[in-house]
Design a protein around this motif. Structure first.
Motif, PDB file in Angstrom:
ATOM      1  N   UNK A   1      -4.535  -9.405 -10.428  1.00 45.00           N
ATOM      2  CA  UNK A   1      -4.207  -9.983  -8.676  1.00 45.00           C
ATOM      3  C   UNK A   1      -2.042  -9.351  -8.959  1.00 45.00           C
ATOM      4  N   UNK A   2      -2.041  -8.866  -8.251  1.00 45.37           N
ATOM      5  CA  UNK A   2      -1.559  -8.723  -7.351  1.00 45.37           C
ATOM      6  C   UNK A   2      -2.583  -6.451  -7.026  1.00 45.37           C
ATOM      7  N   UNK A   3      -2.252  -6.290  -8.234  1.00 47.26           N
ATOM      8  CA  UNK A   3      -2.457  -4.373  -8.326  1.00 47.26           C
ATOM      9  C   UNK A   3      -3.558  -3.461  -7.146  1.00 47.26           C
ATOM     10  N   UNK A   4      -4.843  -3.861  -7.040  1.00 50.76           N
ATOM     11  CA  UNK A   4      -5.017  -3.766  -5.797  1.00 50.76           C
ATOM     12  C   UNK A   4      -5.114  -3.494  -4.254  1.00 50.76           C
ATOM     13  N   UNK A   5      -4.425  -3.228  -4.366  1.00 48.97           N
ATOM     14  CA  UNK A   5      -4.037  -3.005  -2.795  1.00 48.97           C
ATOM     15  C   UNK A   5      -4.914  -3.034  -1.768  1.00 48.97           C
ATOM     16  N   UNK A   6      -6.199  -2.371  -1.943  1.00 48.72           N
ATOM     17  CA  UNK A   6      -7.261  -2.708  -0.471  1.00 48.72           C
ATOM     18  C   UNK A   6      -8.293  -2.673  -1.211  1.00 48.72           C
ATOM     19  N   UNK A   7      -8.779  -1.254  -2.031  1.00 46.96           N
ATOM     20  CA  UNK A   7     -10.027  -1.312  -2.524  1.00 46.96           C
ATOM     21  C   UNK A   7     -11.375  -0.241  -1.464  1.00 46.96           C
TER      22      UNK A   7
END
Ligand SMILES: *Cc1c(COP(=O)(O)O)cnc(C)c1O
Length: 592
Positions: free
Chosen positions: A485-491
């Motif tokens: 977290x928080x690197x996955x903007x959306x996926x």
């Protein structure tokens, strides 16, 4: 052919990469797939768009895995003439003081419902150009930062000029990520005020006018991820700045007219670029933010993170979605066609899946999709997976923040879980050729797979692409995602799984913060604010105590598993689709 598309005004959608079809290697991962799904939904919904991207003749790369589990990269050339037609128009942009000529190919995206959308693939591989310039549009995400800057000039500046030269009427410009932000500078030049009417203290450039024309979708939740270029580099490559003071002194109309031409050929003065793009270096995200009236992040959590990163900007949240028809396996398409006709056009209808489709029919569709995956695995690797044992799937770009190794962080614990209730794992993903950490992860995953031999079958499918993704997201039983977290903007791959009734087991980041209803659409690993170091334990606990018992029917709820499958369809596929996403862009960003 082009005439079909230039009579009505369109939204120009700019993206460095775009996944048009599997045979065209103009994409690297999620960003490109999103761009493709955007255009596919536009086709189904008859929204007039025109996509602008690079032709990337040498593609991204084809991945081979050697006997040691190391990634080997092979070039993938494609011939645009096989799928697209060359257009007559050519324009030039000045790069390093030379005129670099840009042409384009027209690819017509044909939707499964008959809709058509134009896609322009920009190409500098023209006889007019010297050798190094002919290669500017060859390699997707290749080369050094000078090469990247040249690509972004071609995309942003060249794209805007070429659209005009071809006769397109553009009502809005949509930047998919900051790579295309230089288009804003080209628009500043185009809409520059007539010098003789510029009042003292007023700028030659009409920033509010350009802001009305632009929308920007940011995808990067961390400062370090944004494209930046040193001004020395920008000056050397862009050069040729316009002397604004000299412009202002011009008085007669003919000279003013000439000066406008000069403005259109030169570049915006550097003082203005600095104001818009940052004092220290040219930050493409900041430039895009300053030149766009409408800005959005790609999930609610990501919009919050972006607001903190760039205080003072209004950042809307338009959560990503995936294209319904593209990401639904044949067996599920048939099922939905039978029970919820026109789901493809109105995926909202899938909310009814939980009540309107019999459990046995959902399970049977899944068994078929799983069989397709098992066949694919056998063909590609020779390994025979067991149809009755649950398969965990993990496939995406291999890079540190995605933590593909989290599942394998305690092999002893994993073995204990598997001895009690067995499961199988299928992995896939490419690492960027310069991402050494990502490449090490691939090697490490292969070593861990060997260490689990005989207890947990682990398969790594080479050369992850759209076709493998389609088979994987539908054929596994559980879709795993474990980003930091928080690197996955959306996926988006978990959304694809939902269309096939495959629940996610995921860290609460990106879209899953919105998509997870515990035990209904899938399961969370840890909590939203969770400390990352507890994630491995949380993953093992959830797998051992909740997910596997439910799958094997030991939870006291025999129909429980199919209920979660239906939860994923009715609660998530109905919402996390690109039709809903495009309707929002249309009503909020494109019409305002
Ligand atoms: C959907 C997709 C992605 C994105 O996956 P995430 O889990 O969102 O990172 C990457 N590559 C391919 C080939 C895809 O189809």
């Amino acid at each position: 052919m082009l005439d079909d598309f230039i009579h009505e005004s369109r939204v120009a959608y700019f993206s460095m990469e775009i996944a048009l079809r599997n045979e065209i290697p103009t994409y690297a991962g999620g960003l490109g797939v999103l761009a493709g799904d955007t255009m596919r939904s536009a086709a189904d919904l008859a929204l007039p768009l025109v996509a602008v991207s690079l032709v990337s003749r040498a593609g991204y790369f084809r991945q081979e895995i050697d006997a040691q589990g190391r990634q080997v990269e092979h070039p993938v050339s494609w011939d645009p003439a096989d799928f697209a037609r060359p257009l007559d128009a050519k324009i030039a942009v000045p790069i390093e003081g030379r005129a670099v000529w840009i042409g384009a190919w027209l690819y017509v995206l044909e939707g499964h419902m008959g809709g058509r959308q134009p896609v322009l693939l920009l190409d500098t591989d023209l006889d007019e150009n010297r050798r190094e310039d002919r290669e500017i549009t060859h390699y997707l995400y290749g080369g050094d930062e000078t090469y990247r800057l040249k690509q972004e000039i071609v995309l942003g500046v060249g794209g805007v000029r070429l659209l005009q030269a071809l006769g397109f009427k553009i009502r809005q410009y949509h930047m998919n990520e900051g790579h295309a932000a230089l288009l804003g500078l080209q628009l500043l030049r185009r809409h520059a005020r007539t010098p003789e009417f510029v009042r003292p203290g007023e700028s030659l450039y009409d920033v509010p006018r350009v802001r009305e024309l632009c929308s920007f979708t940011t995808h990067t939740p961390v400062e370090a991820g944004h494209d930046r270029f040193a001004y020395e580099l920008v000056q050397r490559v862009l050069g040729n700045a316009v002397d604004v003071e000299a412009m202002k002194r011009l008085t007669n109309a003919a000279e003013a007219q000439r000066s406008r031409l000069a403005i259109d050929e030169g570049f915006v003065e550097f003082a203005t670029i600095r104001q818009l793009a940052g004092e220290d270096s040219l930050n493409m995200t900041r430039l895009a933010l300053n030149l766009s009236e409408y800005v959005n992040g790609v999930a609610k959590r990501h919009a919050e993170v972006s607001k903190k990163m760039f205080p003072g900007y209004q950042v809307h949240a338009v959560t990503n979605g995936v294209h319904p028809f593209t990401w639904t396996a044949e067996s599920f398409r048939k099922l939905y066609d039978r029970y919820l006709p026109s789901w493809c056009h109105e995926p909202e209808l899938l909310t009814r899946a939980d009540c309107c489709i019999p459990d046995a029919a959902v399970w049977e569709a899944h068994v078929q999709a799983k069989q397709v995956l098992i066949e694919k695995v056998r063909t590609l690797t020779g390994i025979a997976l067991h149809p009755k044992i649950p398969i965990l799937g993990f496939a995406r770009r291999m890079t540190a923040y995605k933590r593909p190794d989290l599942l394998f962080s305690d092999l002893e614990r994993l073995k204990v879980i598997a001895r009690n209730r067995s499961f199988q794992v299928v992995l896939a993903g490419k690492a960027h050729p310069r991402d050494e950490g990502g490449k090490r992860l691939i090697e490490q995953l292969h070593a861990q797979a060997r260490a689990l031999e005989g207890i947990v079958p682990v398969v790594y499918l080479p050369d992850y692409d759209m076709d493998i993704a389609k088979v994987l997201v539908a054929g596994v039983d559980i879709w795993l995602n474990t980003p930091l977290r928080p690197f996955e903007a959306s996926g988006t791959s978990g959304m694809k799984a939902a269309f096939n009734g495959v629940p996610s087991l995921s860290v609460l980041d990106g879209w899953w913060v919105e998509g997870c209803i515990e035990g209904v659409t899938g399961w969370a690993i840890g909590n939203a604010a969770g400390a990352d170091d507890g994630d491995a334990r949380a993953l093992y606990d959830k797998l051992e105590q909740v997910v596997l018992p439910l799958y094997y029917g030991y939870s006291g709820d025999p129909g429980g598993w199919v209920k979660v499958m239906k939860g994923a369809i009715s609660k998530n596929a109905s919402y996390f689709n690109s039709h809903r996403m495009m309707r929002r862009y249309a009503t909020e960003a494109y019409i305002r």
